[in-house]
Design an enzyme around this catalytic site. Structure first.
Site, PDB file in Angstrom:
ATOM      1  CG  ASP A 299      18.651  28.493  -3.533  1.00  0.00           C
ATOM      2  OD1 ASP A 299      17.579  28.691  -2.927  1.00  0.00           O
ATOM      3  OD2 ASP A 299      18.719  28.259  -4.750  1.00  0.00           O
TER       4      ASP A 299
ATOM      5  CB  SER B 215      12.682  26.557  -8.585  1.00  0.00           C
ATOM      6  OG  SER B 215      12.298  26.361  -7.247  1.00  0.00           O
TER       7      SER B 215
ATOM      8  CG  HIS C 140      15.508  29.896  -5.763  1.00  0.00           C
ATOM      9  ND1 HIS C 140      16.211  28.718  -5.696  1.00  0.00           N
ATOM     10  CD2 HIS C 140      14.253  29.562  -6.149  1.00  0.00           C
ATOM     11  CE1 HIS C 140      15.417  27.709  -6.022  1.00  0.00           C
ATOM     12  NE2 HIS C 140      14.220  28.193  -6.305  1.00  0.00           N
TER      13      HIS C 140
END
Length: 414
Positions: free
Chosen positions: A296, A200, A363
């Site tokens: 995502d 991330s 994600h």
């Protein structure tokens, strides 16, 4: 989340009574991040087994490298063994960003802005695991997690502090440099192999700092970077607003991030645009592997359909679960996938690069065993992410895996 254990926090400084009081109060607040772009989908690395202790940086203070609240940054280190004793995998923790004084101040009262709230021990799963059944290629490497406590992908600069009129510290770049120096002194300067990875906001930081990592390891070391869920798109939301672009502009302006970004990119366009990997990934000299979902989940919920773009709640179900999307909404999501395909088009031609772009609604996939490498992990061409990254890193075969559009892959968890 477990209540923080403070034994290792005492190694570099002695706490005053007020610190203990603040920590007690602050823990209650750790469940809240007021920043709109806090990332709750970053997998937790806390677990009651296979725990790795926290080490606060003892060189950070002299370097002026502090978390948002002025506390010392830290990392977790699991020493390698055998054939992996001279191999290093450094993971940059993710967890969103803060773009205003208010959101950074709130963040400074959590583990994403202060080491006062760090867990004393965390589990190392997925690519960090010491279990060869979970992590067949990297299980015995020296493995490090650098904790994320600056709110700007390890890229803020102290010069930006003078204009905010608060006690916040924007020292992400200094944190990165100080802990890198500490790791080099711990044996990484003799590394034969190295991987910088992150998830991330940490996946974005991996791309930003990839060449720095390469340049500070021995010239003869085999060094590469793996970005997980870090390829954030410069895309308009469903109302046609540049929500993510505006947000990054605020982050870059507030924390002076432009100095850490690709300077070839910054010379050609507005600096915050250079936070988007599509604008600079092709300038990275070091081999890069991209792990990303074409759908995502965090980007769908915050880039494509942020709450501000869904006032009538027509996307309320779809943005939280792709299975709930109607035909018209799926067309929009397929368009988002097409935008990703366009953004990585040139990178796909890079012979040294690799990719695993699946069609799952997810994600971050490298730091959980269920998605990294297990009998039920997501697969493309019958390869798990772990097998794909290993094949690419060790040059066993080229890896440019792009999944077919949703919903074709039955191995997706979501």
């Amino acid at each position: 989340m477990e209540i923080p254990r403070f034994s290792s926090l005492l190694r570099c400084r002695k706490w005053a009574k007020s610190d203990w009081l603040a920590a007690s109060i602050g823990f209650v607040l750790t469940v809240f991040i007021l920043s709109f772009f806090y990332d709750p989908t970053v997998p937790s690395i806390t677990s009651p087994t296979n725990l790795v202790k926290l080490k606060l940086s003892c060189t950070a203070k002299e370097r002026g490298a502090f978390c948002l609240d002025g506390s010392l940054p830290g990392f977790h280190f699991d020493k390698g063994s055998g054939s992996g004793s001279k191999s290093w995998l450094v993971h940059l923790q993710g967890g969103g960003w803060c773009n205003t004084i208010a959101s950074c101040s709130a963040r400074a009262m959590t583990s994403f802005g202060s080491s006062n709230y760090f867990e004393d021990e965390v589990e190392f799963p997925g690519v960090l695991s010491n279990d060869p059944s979970q992590n067949p290629d990297f299980f015995n490497w020296n493995r490090v997690v650098i904790r994320y406590c600056d709110g700007a992908s390890f890229s803020g600069h102290p010069e930006a502090e003078f204009k905010n009129g608060t006690g916040l510290f924007f020292r992400g770049q200094l944190i990165w440099e100080a802990i890198m120096d500490e790791l080099l002194s711990m044996g990484m300067s003799d590394a034969k192999q190295g991987i910088l990875t992150g998830c991330s906001a940490g996946g974005l930081a991996t791309l930003i700092h990839c060449d720095y990592f390469r340049d500070h390891l021995p010239k003869d070391a085999d060094v590469k970077c793996v970005s997980d869920g870090g390829f954030f798109l410069n895309a308009l939301d469903v109302l046609g607003n540049p929500t993510m672009r505006s947000f990054y502009h605020d982050v870059v302006t507030l924390q002076g991030v432009d100095k850490s970004l690709d300077q070839n990119c910054v010379a050609k366009m507005e600096p915050s645009t250079c936070m988007f990997p599509q604008e600079f990934v092709n300038n990275i000299r070091t081999p890069v592997f991209l792990v990303n979902s074409a759908y995502d989940s965090w980007q769908i919920q915050n880039v494509l359909v942020p709450a501000s773009a869904d006032s009538d709640k027509s996307w309320a179900k779809c943005r939280l679960s792709i299975k709930e999307c109607d035909a018209a909404q799926m067309n929009v999501l397929q368009g988002f996938r097409s935008s990703l395909m366009d953004a990585i088009g040139k990178f796909h031609q890079n012979k040294a690069g690799g990719m695993f772009i699946d069609s799952c609604f997810i994600h971050c996939q490298t730091v959980t065993p269920g998605t990294w490498h297990s009998p039920t992990s997501t697969r493309i061409e019958n390869k798990t992410i772990a097998e794909s990254v290993g094949d690419w890193y060790f040059n066993r075969k080229p890896v440019k895996l792009i999944d077919c559009p949703y919903p074709c892959n039955p191995s997706c968890h979501n």
